[in-house]
Write a protein that holds these residues in place. Sequence first.
Motif, PDB file in Angstrom:
ATOM      1  N   ILE A  40       0.901  -1.295   0.386  1.00 10.81           N
ATOM      2  CA  ILE A  40      -0.234   0.185  -0.006  1.00 10.81           C
ATOM      3  C   ILE A  40       1.204   1.219  -0.214  1.00 10.81           C
ATOM      4  O   ILE A  40       0.755   2.133  -0.760  1.00 10.81           O
ATOM      5  N   SER A  41       1.951   1.584   1.034  1.00  9.77           N
ATOM      6  CA  SER A  41       2.796   2.040   0.368  1.00  9.77           C
ATOM      7  C   SER A  41       3.681   2.979  -0.302  1.00  9.77           C
ATOM      8  O   SER A  41       3.669   3.833  -1.072  1.00  9.77           O
ATOM      9  N   ARG A  42       3.829   1.909  -0.740  1.00  3.49           N
ATOM     10  CA  ARG A  42       4.911   1.614  -2.355  1.00  3.49           C
ATOM     11  C   ARG A  42       3.764   2.064  -3.634  1.00  3.49           C
ATOM     12  O   ARG A  42       3.732   3.386  -4.565  1.00  3.49           O
ATOM     13  N   ALA A  43       2.419   1.799  -3.641  1.00  4.46           N
ATOM     14  CA  ALA A  43       2.167   1.901  -4.651  1.00  4.46           C
ATOM     15  C   ALA A  43       0.474   3.831  -4.521  1.00  4.46           C
ATOM     16  O   ALA A  43       0.100   3.717  -5.050  1.00  4.46           O
ATOM     17  N   THR A  44       1.154   3.986  -3.402  1.00  6.22           N
ATOM     18  CA  THR A  44       0.676   5.481  -2.623  1.00  6.22           C
ATOM     19  C   THR A  44       1.597   6.255  -2.504  1.00  6.22           C
ATOM     20  O   THR A  44       1.011   7.551  -2.170  1.00  6.22           O
ATOM     21  N   ALA A  45       2.760   6.138  -2.825  1.00  2.00           N
ATOM     22  CA  ALA A  45       4.149   6.493  -2.713  1.00  2.00           C
ATOM     23  C   ALA A  45       3.989   8.413  -3.668  1.00  2.00           C
ATOM     24  O   ALA A  45       3.440   8.482  -4.593  1.00  2.00           O
ATOM     25  N   GLY A  46       4.116   9.358  -2.331  1.00  2.96           N
ATOM     26  CA  GLY A  46       4.013   9.942  -3.469  1.00  2.96           C
ATOM     27  C   GLY A  46       3.050  11.000  -4.373  1.00  2.96           C
ATOM     28  O   GLY A  46       2.209  12.154  -4.754  1.00  2.96           O
ATOM     29  N   LEU A  47       1.761  10.307  -3.638  1.00  3.91           N
ATOM     30  CA  LEU A  47       0.429  10.643  -3.885  1.00  3.91           C
ATOM     31  C   LEU A  47      -0.311  11.453  -3.389  1.00  3.91           C
ATOM     32  O   LEU A  47       0.127  11.530  -1.271  1.00  3.91           O
ATOM     33  N   ARG A  48      -1.831  12.176  -3.217  1.00  2.03           N
ATOM     34  CA  ARG A  48      -1.986  13.288  -2.559  1.00  2.03           C
ATOM     35  C   ARG A  48      -3.471  12.705  -2.646  1.00  2.03           C
ATOM     36  O   ARG A  48      -3.926  12.349  -3.546  1.00  2.03           O
ATOM     37  N   GLY A  49      -4.311  13.136  -1.692  1.00  4.93           N
ATOM     38  CA  GLY A  49      -5.503  13.027  -1.298  1.00  4.93           C
ATOM     39  C   GLY A  49      -6.509  11.801  -1.802  1.00  4.93           C
ATOM     40  O   GLY A  49      -6.117  11.037  -2.262  1.00  4.93           O
ATOM     41  N   THR A  50      -7.512  12.211  -3.261  1.00  2.84           N
ATOM     42  CA  THR A  50      -8.689  11.115  -3.884  1.00  2.84           C
ATOM     43  C   THR A  50      -7.161  10.199  -5.204  1.00  2.84           C
ATOM     44  O   THR A  50      -7.605   9.057  -5.335  1.00  2.84           O
ATOM     45  N   ASP A  51      -6.302  10.764  -5.227  1.00  3.20           N
ATOM     46  CA  ASP A  51      -5.092   9.979  -6.292  1.00  3.20           C
ATOM     47  C   ASP A  51      -4.606   8.986  -5.797  1.00  3.20           C
ATOM     48  O   ASP A  51      -4.811   7.727  -5.115  1.00  3.20           O
ATOM     49  N   LYS A  52      -4.401   9.098  -4.166  1.00  3.92           N
ATOM     50  CA  LYS A  52      -3.888   8.201  -3.121  1.00  3.92           C
ATOM     51  C   LYS A  52      -4.489   7.262  -2.420  1.00  3.92           C
ATOM     52  O   LYS A  52      -4.681   6.419  -2.221  1.00  3.92           O
ATOM     53  N   LEU A  53      -5.708   7.471  -2.455  1.00  2.51           N
ATOM     54  CA  LEU A  53      -6.945   7.060  -1.622  1.00  2.51           C
ATOM     55  C   LEU A  53      -7.149   5.909  -3.408  1.00  2.51           C
ATOM     56  O   LEU A  53      -7.634   4.581  -3.006  1.00  2.51           O
ATOM     57  N   ASP A  54      -7.433   6.368  -4.747  1.00  2.90           N
ATOM     58  CA  ASP A  54      -7.513   5.164  -5.525  1.00  2.90           C
ATOM     59  C   ASP A  54      -6.424   4.664  -5.577  1.00  2.90           C
ATOM     60  O   ASP A  54      -6.696   3.267  -5.491  1.00  2.90           O
ATOM     61  N   ALA A  55      -5.264   4.699  -5.372  1.00  2.00           N
ATOM     62  CA  ALA A  55      -3.980   3.824  -5.754  1.00  2.00           C
ATOM     63  C   ALA A  55      -3.927   2.857  -4.332  1.00  2.00           C
ATOM     64  O   ALA A  55      -4.050   1.426  -4.787  1.00  2.00           O
ATOM     65  N   ALA A  56      -4.857   3.475  -3.347  1.00  2.28           N
ATOM     66  CA  ALA A  56      -4.871   2.713  -2.592  1.00  2.28           C
ATOM     67  C   ALA A  56      -6.259   1.307  -2.540  1.00  2.28           C
ATOM     68  O   ALA A  56      -5.802   0.567  -2.361  1.00  2.28           O
ATOM     69  N   LEU A  57      -7.175   1.704  -3.149  1.00  2.00           N
ATOM     70  CA  LEU A  57      -8.579   0.224  -3.420  1.00  2.00           C
ATOM     71  C   LEU A  57      -7.645  -0.525  -4.567  1.00  2.00           C
ATOM     72  O   LEU A  57      -8.167  -1.172  -4.807  1.00  2.00           O
ATOM     73  N   GLN A  58      -7.152   0.173  -5.735  1.00  2.00           N
ATOM     74  CA  GLN A  58      -6.258  -0.631  -6.588  1.00  2.00           C
ATOM     75  C   GLN A  58      -5.761  -1.584  -6.496  1.00  2.00           C
ATOM     76  O   GLN A  58      -5.397  -2.782  -6.354  1.00  2.00           O
ATOM     77  N   PHE A  59      -4.448  -0.807  -5.307  1.00  2.00           N
ATOM     78  CA  PHE A  59      -4.650  -2.207  -4.740  1.00  2.00           C
ATOM     79  C   PHE A  59      -4.386  -2.977  -4.310  1.00  2.00           C
ATOM     80  O   PHE A  59      -4.589  -4.542  -4.058  1.00  2.00           O
ATOM     81  N   ILE A  60      -5.854  -3.026  -3.774  1.00  2.00           N
ATOM     82  CA  ILE A  60      -6.703  -3.771  -3.015  1.00  2.00           C
ATOM     83  C   ILE A  60      -6.994  -4.493  -3.912  1.00  2.00           C
ATOM     84  O   ILE A  60      -6.979  -6.030  -3.642  1.00  2.00           O
ATOM     85  N   VAL A  61      -7.897  -4.411  -4.619  1.00  3.96           N
ATOM     86  CA  VAL A  61      -8.281  -5.409  -5.520  1.00  3.96           C
ATOM     87  C   VAL A  61      -7.153  -6.210  -6.376  1.00  3.96           C
ATOM     88  O   VAL A  61      -7.322  -7.639  -6.134  1.00  3.96           O
ATOM     89  N   SER A  62      -6.143  -5.336  -6.675  1.00  2.40           N
ATOM     90  CA  SER A  62      -5.072  -6.077  -7.291  1.00  2.40           C
ATOM     91  C   SER A  62      -4.257  -7.535  -6.228  1.00  2.40           C
ATOM     92  O   SER A  62      -3.985  -8.329  -6.445  1.00  2.40           O
ATOM     93  N   TYR A  63      -4.614  -7.530  -5.065  1.00  2.00           N
ATOM     94  CA  TYR A  63      -3.582  -8.025  -4.325  1.00  2.00           C
ATOM     95  C   TYR A  63      -4.556  -9.252  -3.896  1.00  2.00           C
ATOM     96  O   TYR A  63      -4.197 -10.084  -3.832  1.00  2.00           O
ATOM     97  N   GLN A  64      -6.043  -8.873  -3.657  1.00  2.00           N
ATOM     98  CA  GLN A  64      -6.929  -9.994  -3.683  1.00  2.00           C
ATOM     99  C   GLN A  64      -6.884 -10.483  -4.544  1.00  2.00           C
ATOM    100  O   GLN A  64      -7.205 -12.363  -4.654  1.00  2.00           O
ATOM    101  N   GLN A  65      -7.056 -10.551  -5.418  1.00  2.00           N
ATOM    102  CA  GLN A  65      -6.489 -11.715  -6.606  1.00  2.00           C
ATOM    103  C   GLN A  65      -5.634 -12.081  -7.506  1.00  2.00           C
ATOM    104  O   GLN A  65      -5.559 -13.276  -8.453  1.00  2.00           O
ATOM    105  N   THR A  66      -4.186 -11.414  -6.745  1.00  2.00           N
ATOM    106  CA  THR A  66      -3.485 -12.417  -7.136  1.00  2.00           C
ATOM    107  C   THR A  66      -2.049 -12.909  -6.327  1.00  2.00           C
ATOM    108  O   THR A  66      -1.663 -13.713  -6.351  1.00  2.00           O
ATOM    109  N   TYR A  67      -2.610 -12.572  -5.085  1.00  2.33           N
ATOM    110  CA  TYR A  67      -1.400 -12.699  -3.657  1.00  2.33           C
ATOM    111  C   TYR A  67      -2.159 -14.739  -3.231  1.00  2.33           C
ATOM    112  O   TYR A  67      -3.625 -15.102  -3.137  1.00  2.33           O
ATOM    113  N   SER A  68      -1.714 -15.865  -3.392  1.00  2.00           N
ATOM    114  CA  SER A  68      -2.671 -16.509  -3.742  1.00  2.00           C
ATOM    115  C   SER A  68      -2.687 -17.141  -2.080  1.00  2.00           C
ATOM    116  O   SER A  68      -3.893 -17.870  -1.283  1.00  2.00           O
TER     117      SER A  68
END
Length: 197
Positions: A96-124
């Motif tokens: 999450i930290s890496r996915a949101t690094a350097g981002l602020r506000g809505t961009d940071k939140l959206d990057a975190a949500l994208q990471f959650i989706v990707s994490y759940q779908q790729t991590y065994s």
Amino acid sequence: MRTPRDTRASTCNPVHVSPAGTTAVIPDDDETSSRRRILNATAEVLARSGQTKLSLSEVALQAGVSRPTLYRWFASKTELLDAFGAYEREMFDTGISRATAGLRGTDKLDAALQFIVSYQQTYSGVRLIDIEPEVVIAQLDRILPLMRTRLQRLLSGPNAEIKAATAIRVAISHYVVRSDDAHQFLAQLRHAVGIKQ
């Protein structure tokens, strides 16, 4: 110089998160490399066998280490599972930290949500629900408040707590009943926190 047991309390190695959301731990010295291999192997064995039937011998074989090496790091199954839980949380938090690094506000939140989706779908390791639903459901009591609090830190406004709780419930429902549509999953999370499409 610290012994392997002393190192257990330290933080895990850095994790690299690819654009696809998969994680790979950055290599380091041989001692912590063995520990890391054991923890990564634990995810694979858990995905096949679950916690109840987890075999330390199978973890050692999957990790490519001897049983004495495994026992040098983890004296029991409970110790290994506790360390693995901490390792998973750190991998997720680092991602999450890496996915949101350097981002602020809505961009940071959206990057975190994208990471959650990707994490759940790729991590065994996240599919333990398929093997031992009763174990996972019992753990949700402890996990839900942690996840809600972490997401709430990225939100602002008077409804931040409700938005975070709703988004985490959506994520949990996609975890329990696996989502086959990442776009819908992400759209639902965005809607829950108020990100306009």
